[in-house]
Design a protein around this motif. Structure first.
Motif, PDB file in Angstrom:
ATOM      1  N   SER A   1       9.190   2.871  -1.378  1.00 52.76           N
ATOM      2  CA  SER A   1       7.774   3.393  -1.523  1.00 52.76           C
ATOM      3  C   SER A   1       7.744   4.577  -2.411  1.00 52.76           C
ATOM      4  O   SER A   1       6.903   5.213  -3.003  1.00 52.76           O
ATOM      5  CB  SER A   1       7.238   3.898  -0.137  1.00 52.76           C
ATOM      6  OG  SER A   1       7.469   2.718   0.807  1.00 52.76           O
TER       7      SER A   1
ATOM      8  N   ILE B   1      -4.058  -0.165  -6.616  1.00 49.05           N
ATOM      9  CA  ILE B   1      -3.565  -0.785  -5.354  1.00 49.05           C
ATOM     10  C   ILE B   1      -1.997  -0.787  -5.175  1.00 49.05           C
ATOM     11  O   ILE B   1      -1.802  -0.724  -3.880  1.00 49.05           O
ATOM     12  CB  ILE B   1      -3.956  -2.406  -5.474  1.00 49.05           C
ATOM     13  CG1 ILE B   1      -5.352  -2.662  -5.416  1.00 49.05           C
ATOM     14  CG2 ILE B   1      -3.175  -3.335  -4.414  1.00 49.05           C
ATOM     15  CD1 ILE B   1      -6.016  -4.057  -6.089  1.00 49.05           C
ATOM     16  N   SER B   2      -1.465  -0.721  -6.214  1.00 55.31           N
ATOM     17  CA  SER B   2       0.101  -0.453  -5.977  1.00 55.31           C
ATOM     18  C   SER B   2       0.412   0.732  -5.470  1.00 55.31           C
ATOM     19  O   SER B   2       1.178   1.130  -4.574  1.00 55.31           O
ATOM     20  CB  SER B   2       0.660  -0.739  -7.541  1.00 55.31           C
ATOM     21  OG  SER B   2       1.982  -0.423  -7.544  1.00 55.31           O
TER      22      SER B   2
ATOM     23  N   ALA C   1       1.144   3.909   1.643  1.00 58.12           N
ATOM     24  CA  ALA C   1       1.249   3.455   3.066  1.00 58.12           C
ATOM     25  C   ALA C   1       2.846   3.433   3.545  1.00 58.12           C
ATOM     26  O   ALA C   1       3.209   3.589   4.644  1.00 58.12           O
ATOM     27  CB  ALA C   1       0.620   2.245   3.256  1.00 58.12           C
ATOM     28  N   GLY C   2       3.668   2.821   2.565  1.00 55.85           N
ATOM     29  CA  GLY C   2       4.846   2.707   2.844  1.00 55.85           C
ATOM     30  C   GLY C   2       5.730   3.665   3.191  1.00 55.85           C
ATOM     31  O   GLY C   2       6.823   4.169   3.820  1.00 55.85           O
TER      32      GLY C   2
ATOM     33  N   LEU D   1      12.382   1.860   3.664  1.00 56.74           N
ATOM     34  CA  LEU D   1      11.068   1.762   3.242  1.00 56.74           C
ATOM     35  C   LEU D   1      10.590   3.023   2.416  1.00 56.74           C
ATOM     36  O   LEU D   1       9.966   2.757   1.561  1.00 56.74           O
ATOM     37  CB  LEU D   1      10.399   1.539   4.553  1.00 56.74           C
ATOM     38  CG  LEU D   1       8.642   1.575   4.389  1.00 56.74           C
ATOM     39  CD1 LEU D   1       8.448   0.339   3.428  1.00 56.74           C
ATOM     40  CD2 LEU D   1       7.885   1.195   5.703  1.00 56.74           C
TER      41      LEU D   1
ATOM     42  N   GLY E   1      -7.947  -0.099   2.581  1.00 54.67           N
ATOM     43  CA  GLY E   1      -6.727  -0.722   2.076  1.00 54.67           C
ATOM     44  C   GLY E   1      -6.734  -1.931   1.453  1.00 54.67           C
ATOM     45  O   GLY E   1      -6.367  -3.017   1.693  1.00 54.67           O
ATOM     46  N   PHE E   2      -7.736  -1.933   0.425  1.00 52.04           N
ATOM     47  CA  PHE E   2      -7.919  -3.261  -0.364  1.00 52.04           C
ATOM     48  C   PHE E   2      -6.994  -3.994  -0.918  1.00 52.04           C
ATOM     49  O   PHE E   2      -6.055  -3.178  -1.545  1.00 52.04           O
ATOM     50  CB  PHE E   2      -8.959  -2.821  -1.543  1.00 52.04           C
ATOM     51  CG  PHE E   2      -9.234  -4.014  -2.546  1.00 52.04           C
ATOM     52  CD1 PHE E   2     -10.083  -5.005  -2.026  1.00 52.04           C
ATOM     53  CD2 PHE E   2      -8.828  -3.994  -3.862  1.00 52.04           C
ATOM     54  CE1 PHE E   2     -10.394  -5.992  -3.020  1.00 52.04           C
ATOM     55  CE2 PHE E   2      -9.097  -5.239  -4.811  1.00 52.04           C
ATOM     56  CZ  PHE E   2      -9.867  -6.240  -4.169  1.00 52.04           C
ATOM     57  N   ASP E   3      -6.536  -5.066  -0.566  1.00 50.77           N
ATOM     58  CA  ASP E   3      -5.450  -5.880  -1.102  1.00 50.77           C
ATOM     59  C   ASP E   3      -4.403  -5.722  -0.163  1.00 50.77           C
ATOM     60  O   ASP E   3      -3.335  -6.379  -0.633  1.00 50.77           O
ATOM     61  CB  ASP E   3      -5.200  -6.067  -2.403  1.00 50.77           C
ATOM     62  CG  ASP E   3      -6.113  -7.146  -3.142  1.00 50.77           C
ATOM     63  OD1 ASP E   3      -6.919  -7.784  -2.376  1.00 50.77           O
ATOM     64  OD2 ASP E   3      -5.964  -7.238  -4.123  1.00 50.77           O
ATOM     65  N   ILE E   4      -3.948  -4.689   0.630  1.00 53.37           N
ATOM     66  CA  ILE E   4      -2.826  -4.203   1.148  1.00 53.37           C
ATOM     67  C   ILE E   4      -2.801  -4.197   2.544  1.00 53.37           C
ATOM     68  O   ILE E   4      -1.736  -4.086   3.124  1.00 53.37           O
ATOM     69  CB  ILE E   4      -2.148  -2.691   0.663  1.00 53.37           C
ATOM     70  CG1 ILE E   4      -3.433  -1.789   1.025  1.00 53.37           C
ATOM     71  CG2 ILE E   4      -2.379  -2.567  -0.865  1.00 53.37           C
ATOM     72  CD1 ILE E   4      -2.471  -0.299   0.901  1.00 53.37           C
ATOM     73  N   PHE E   5      -4.126  -4.214   3.375  1.00 49.43           N
ATOM     74  CA  PHE E   5      -4.186  -3.836   4.858  1.00 49.43           C
ATOM     75  C   PHE E   5      -4.753  -5.267   5.289  1.00 49.43           C
ATOM     76  O   PHE E   5      -5.604  -5.605   4.663  1.00 49.43           O
ATOM     77  CB  PHE E   5      -4.973  -2.767   5.253  1.00 49.43           C
ATOM     78  CG  PHE E   5      -4.381  -1.600   5.082  1.00 49.43           C
ATOM     79  CD1 PHE E   5      -2.965  -1.271   4.853  1.00 49.43           C
ATOM     80  CD2 PHE E   5      -5.040  -0.269   5.170  1.00 49.43           C
ATOM     81  CE1 PHE E   5      -2.431  -0.091   4.667  1.00 49.43           C
ATOM     82  CE2 PHE E   5      -4.648   0.941   4.928  1.00 49.43           C
ATOM     83  CZ  PHE E   5      -3.120   1.112   5.028  1.00 49.43           C
TER      84      PHE E   5
ATOM     85  N   MET F   1      -1.454   2.846  -3.372  1.00 50.09           N
ATOM     86  CA  MET F   1      -1.846   2.745  -2.089  1.00 50.09           C
ATOM     87  C   MET F   1      -0.862   2.033  -1.296  1.00 50.09           C
ATOM     88  O   MET F   1      -0.516   2.406  -0.260  1.00 50.09           O
ATOM     89  CB  MET F   1      -3.154   1.868  -2.149  1.00 50.09           C
ATOM     90  CG  MET F   1      -4.477   2.933  -2.391  1.00 50.09           C
ATOM     91  SD  MET F   1      -5.955   1.796  -3.006  1.00 50.09           S
ATOM     92  CE  MET F   1      -6.062   0.684  -1.323  1.00 50.09           C
ATOM     93  N   GLY F   2      -0.392   0.961  -1.792  1.00 49.29           N
ATOM     94  CA  GLY F   2       1.005   0.308  -1.028  1.00 49.29           C
ATOM     95  C   GLY F   2       2.051   1.422  -0.784  1.00 49.29           C
ATOM     96  O   GLY F   2       2.418   1.203   0.325  1.00 49.29           O
ATOM     97  N   ASN F   3       2.388   1.853  -1.922  1.00 42.14           N
ATOM     98  CA  ASN F   3       3.484   2.815  -1.671  1.00 42.14           C
ATOM     99  C   ASN F   3       3.137   4.000  -0.831  1.00 42.14           C
ATOM    100  O   ASN F   3       3.913   4.476  -0.009  1.00 42.14           O
ATOM    101  CB  ASN F   3       3.994   3.328  -3.087  1.00 42.14           C
ATOM    102  CG  ASN F   3       4.801   2.209  -3.859  1.00 42.14           C
ATOM    103  OD1 ASN F   3       5.649   1.810  -3.110  1.00 42.14           O
ATOM    104  ND2 ASN F   3       4.200   1.784  -5.159  1.00 42.14           N
TER     105      ASN F   3
ATOM    106  N   VAL G   1       0.862  -4.622   6.358  1.00 44.39           N
ATOM    107  CA  VAL G   1       0.916  -3.671   5.081  1.00 44.39           C
ATOM    108  C   VAL G   1       1.669  -4.532   4.190  1.00 44.39           C
ATOM    109  O   VAL G   1       2.732  -4.731   4.321  1.00 44.39           O
ATOM    110  CB  VAL G   1       1.479  -2.344   5.207  1.00 44.39           C
ATOM    111  CG1 VAL G   1       1.206  -1.546   4.016  1.00 44.39           C
ATOM    112  CG2 VAL G   1       0.648  -1.393   6.194  1.00 44.39           C
ATOM    113  N   VAL G   2       0.862  -4.843   3.076  1.00 41.20           N
ATOM    114  CA  VAL G   2       1.587  -5.224   1.850  1.00 41.20           C
ATOM    115  C   VAL G   2       1.988  -3.987   0.836  1.00 41.20           C
ATOM    116  O   VAL G   2       1.056  -3.407   0.249  1.00 41.20           O
ATOM    117  CB  VAL G   2       0.697  -6.152   1.120  1.00 41.20           C
ATOM    118  CG1 VAL G   2       1.422  -6.880  -0.078  1.00 41.20           C
ATOM    119  CG2 VAL G   2      -0.055  -7.194   1.942  1.00 41.20           C
ATOM    120  N   ARG G   3       3.256  -3.697   0.877  1.00 41.15           N
ATOM    121  CA  ARG G   3       3.588  -2.445   0.032  1.00 41.15           C
ATOM    122  C   ARG G   3       3.686  -3.048  -1.408  1.00 41.15           C
ATOM    123  O   ARG G   3       3.181  -2.066  -2.302  1.00 41.15           O
ATOM    124  CB  ARG G   3       4.952  -1.793   0.479  1.00 41.15           C
ATOM    125  CG  ARG G   3       5.103  -0.593  -0.282  1.00 41.15           C
ATOM    126  CD  ARG G   3       6.668  -0.438  -0.254  1.00 41.15           C
ATOM    127  NE  ARG G   3       7.517  -1.112  -1.095  1.00 41.15           N
ATOM    128  CZ  ARG G   3       7.676  -1.362  -2.300  1.00 41.15           C
ATOM    129  NH1 ARG G   3       6.894  -0.379  -3.159  1.00 41.15           N
ATOM    130  NH2 ARG G   3       8.535  -2.018  -2.859  1.00 41.15           N
TER     131      ARG G   3
END
Lengths: 312, 312
Positions: A225, A201-202, A208-209, A221, B18-22, A204-206, B153-155
């Motif tokens: 990221s 998840i972490s 996306a960022g 950003l 985007g599990f937990d981030i979107f 994936m967030g990066n 988005v939750v980075r």
């Protein structure tokens, strides 16, 4: 066309958070292939420079010529005869996409000589075959950007689906190649087959960022990221002074710093050429303090990919 | 201000890959909070409509009022007295961000009544506390878009780092809520703590693709990227007819279809309102064939988030 000399660029794969899915091309270093027609069908290697004699001269075993042979096979061309000289301008096992630069230069040169029967995108599966031969896995994050230029995303491997994203004009890469060698096969081997959901998840967030940051020219950003919690912590142990060099890069203004491909080369992204150059100098000095020599390369993101240097 | 009536929207969290981030907000449904000043300090709940009596009336235990109490505490305000009426316009445990719509409506109403001491972004940690109370984990992918609108988005969660991305004007969401209930705590519990590196890479590719597709208005890329190999295959088993409903949505022109949040609601994205409406009708018919009643909601991505309906 009887003769062509083509260049293909080094590439930075993974780009911190994007393991196996992100890669971009740089202006230098890069490999050069000379291809000359000959009467007899088939492709032979007449010379390789810069590899210290380590690459196979047998065209059925060298990634450069294997991809060319596959292209001929695909085209049903049994007539073509060619003689290849490969100029290696970067070390093997450097993490700068050395094998992919060679394979792309080769397949691109042949496609040009044959009058562009395939588009660059169509050449990608052939270039990926070169990666399978060179490092045991047909990944696309080096050959993709080497072939198409720019910043490339591999959305999917099955089916293969790649796309490019725009990057800021002022974004510069510093590539530093320390004089130590890491085998890509080993570097893949030490990775775990499972990752925690939390780390996924972490990451994936990066991912996306980084995409949004690059597309929106949001340097802050981009910087936040450029974090890799999955691969870097494991592979960094193969690179002496990794933490020190990374710290010094950030301290000198780099947006982020991580391993280029499987390493041992390290890369940074910076805003502006001047910062990128200062960062490179500081990184080299830090390696030097530990008795490790290195080469540094600074360039914007290479938007062009391979190019023809000469032909007749 | 003595009285305020505020609305906060339902939200679709996860958005396939985007599990937990979107997460993104929709125009309807949404919850409404009425807040009226009273002389005595503290906050009480005077009524809740639409919950069938299932939500706690004790203001120390209901997510709506807990977030309001936390905000007062943070502001050092021991004087404020308020009376809350909560109107639930969507079922509990629906996967449409029911608890977050309530919490956001509450904290937003209070912040407005107090003259906006905090920005929306600053309210986010308080709203997240509501999620912890309602479903055991302080995730931000529902409260974030409910509070700020748009596609969020939750980075990163530690430190909390969220950003919005632009989405195409013509992008419409269809939300279908079947008349079955899934407890969010259970839906999280059945997930594995580890994922294969291969699946993580695949998911990262789709995360990158969805961000780039939305930002570039590339509907085809959006469609190819709406793939979830980590969570959907596990949670789909909790939703009767999931595969049939998904298939029928795609067949009617949806770009993609997955579970909204923890389910059982399902969502699709489509190009154009007409397609989104046809998709919703077809999905409802498929649920109906299996004897399951449902509600469907069609809206563009809600760019506004919460809003004031009335005040005096």
């Amino acid at each position: 066309m009887n003769y062509i000399k083509a260049f293909a660029p080094a590439t930075v794969a993974n780009v911190a958070c994007g393991f196996d899915i992100f890669g971009f091309a740089v202006d230098e270093p890069g490999d050069v292939v000379e291809l000359r027609r000959r009467a007899e069908p088939g492709i032979v290697i007449s010379d390789i420079t810069g590899d210290g004699g380590r690459l196979p001269r047998d065209s059925a075993r060298n990634a450069v010529t294997v991809v060319m042979l596959r292209l001929l096979e695909h085209l049903g061309n049994t007539e073509f005869g060619g003689e290849v000289i490969l100029h290696k301008n970067m070390p093997l096992g450097s993490g700068m996409g050395s094998s992919s630069a060679s394979a792309v230069a080769g397949v691109y040169a042949l496609n040009e000589m044959l009058g562009q029967p395939l588009t660059r995108q169509q050449l990608l599966p052939f270039a990926m075959e070169g990666e399978r031969i060179a490092c045991g896995s047909a990944h696309a994050d080096n050959v993709g950007p080497a072939l198409m230029g720019g910043f490339l995303v591999v959305r999917s491997y099955q089916p293969l689906d790649v796309f490019q994203i725009p990057v800021p004009e002022e974004l510069y890469c510093t590539l530093v190649n320390p004089d130590i060698e890491v085998n890509t096969k080993d570097a893949r081997f030490i990775l775990r087959n499972e990752v925690s959901l939390k780390n996924a998840i972490s990451q994936m967030g990066n991912v996306a960022g980084l995409i949004a940051g690059l597309m929106q020219e949001d340097y802050d950003l981009i910087s936040r990221s450029m974090v890799d919690v999955i691969v870097e912590p494991i592979r960094a142990i193969l690179i002496p002074e990794f933490n020190e060099v990374k710290q010094v890069a950030i301290a000198h203004g780099a947006l982020g710093c991580s391993i280029s491909g499987a390493g041992p080369s390290m890369f940074t992204l910076s805003k502006g050429r001047e910062t990128a150059e200062q960062v490179g100098k500081a990184m080299q000095e830090t390696f030097a303090t530990a008795g490790i020599e290195s080469n540094a390369y600074v360039s914007a993101i290479n938007r062009q990919g391979p190019k023809v240097l000469e032909f007749n």
